[in-house]
Motif scaffolding. Structure first.
Motif, PDB file in Angstrom:
ATOM      1  N   ILE A   1     -33.597  29.278 -31.125  1.00  0.00           N
ATOM      2  CA  ILE A   1     -32.387  28.873 -30.598  1.00  0.00           C
ATOM      3  C   ILE A   1     -31.848  28.790 -28.830  1.00  0.00           C
ATOM      4  O   ILE A   1     -31.930  29.238 -28.187  1.00  0.00           O
ATOM      5  N   ASP A   2     -31.169  27.326 -29.026  1.00  0.00           N
ATOM      6  CA  ASP A   2     -30.826  26.913 -27.524  1.00  0.00           C
ATOM      7  C   ASP A   2     -29.467  27.301 -27.631  1.00  0.00           C
ATOM      8  O   ASP A   2     -28.359  26.007 -28.238  1.00  0.00           O
ATOM      9  N   PHE A   3     -28.156  28.075 -27.086  1.00  0.00           N
ATOM     10  CA  PHE A   3     -27.185  28.012 -27.344  1.00  0.00           C
ATOM     11  C   PHE A   3     -25.880  27.954 -26.386  1.00  0.00           C
ATOM     12  O   PHE A   3     -25.170  26.908 -26.713  1.00  0.00           O
ATOM     13  N   LYS A   4     -27.001  27.318 -25.133  1.00  0.00           N
ATOM     14  CA  LYS A   4     -26.095  26.231 -23.949  1.00  0.00           C
ATOM     15  C   LYS A   4     -25.852  24.597 -25.256  1.00  0.00           C
ATOM     16  O   LYS A   4     -24.994  24.051 -24.714  1.00  0.00           O
ATOM     17  N   LYS A   5     -26.999  24.863 -25.948  1.00  0.00           N
ATOM     18  CA  LYS A   5     -27.196  23.106 -26.652  1.00  0.00           C
ATOM     19  C   LYS A   5     -25.955  23.414 -27.227  1.00  0.00           C
ATOM     20  O   LYS A   5     -25.121  22.339 -28.087  1.00  0.00           O
ATOM     21  N   ILE A   6     -26.269  24.034 -28.450  1.00  0.00           N
ATOM     22  CA  ILE A   6     -25.009  24.480 -29.401  1.00  0.00           C
ATOM     23  C   ILE A   6     -23.542  24.334 -28.990  1.00  0.00           C
ATOM     24  O   ILE A   6     -22.100  23.853 -28.906  1.00  0.00           O
ATOM     25  N   GLN A   7     -23.407  25.262 -27.974  1.00  0.00           N
ATOM     26  CA  GLN A   7     -21.897  25.186 -26.976  1.00  0.00           C
ATOM     27  C   GLN A   7     -21.572  23.387 -26.892  1.00  0.00           C
ATOM     28  O   GLN A   7     -20.146  22.740 -26.808  1.00  0.00           O
TER      29      GLN A   7
ATOM     30  N   CYS B   1     -35.871  33.250 -33.621  1.00  0.00           N
ATOM     31  CA  CYS B   1     -34.964  33.348 -32.807  1.00  0.00           C
ATOM     32  C   CYS B   1     -35.146  33.224 -31.604  1.00  0.00           C
ATOM     33  O   CYS B   1     -34.030  32.919 -30.319  1.00  0.00           O
TER      34      CYS B   1
END
Length: 61
Positions: free
Chosen positions: A43-49, A40
């Motif tokens: 997870i790098d949500f900015k990188k995924i976006q 949990c």
């Protein structure tokens, strides 16, 4: 008699496993995740976006 002892040992092992899982759920540290896998927080949500935006821009060309 031997079969009963084997079943008893399996039952004890399964009970210990379930008890350990329940203990980990209720004694979770402040992060709200009791699985202990560490996934949990990694997870790098900015990188995924950013990757999704990049792929979307590449498909528009």
């Amino acid at each position: 008699m031997v079969q009963e002892l084997i079943i008893l040992l399996i039952f004890i092992a399964a009970s210990a496993y379930i008890g350990r899982m329940l203990y980990r759920v209720f004694s979770a540290k402040g992060d709200g995740c009791a699985s202990g896998c560490g996934g949990c927080s990694s997870i790098d949500f900015k990188k995924i976006q950013q990757e999704m935006d990049r792929k979307a821009a590449a498909t528009k060309l």
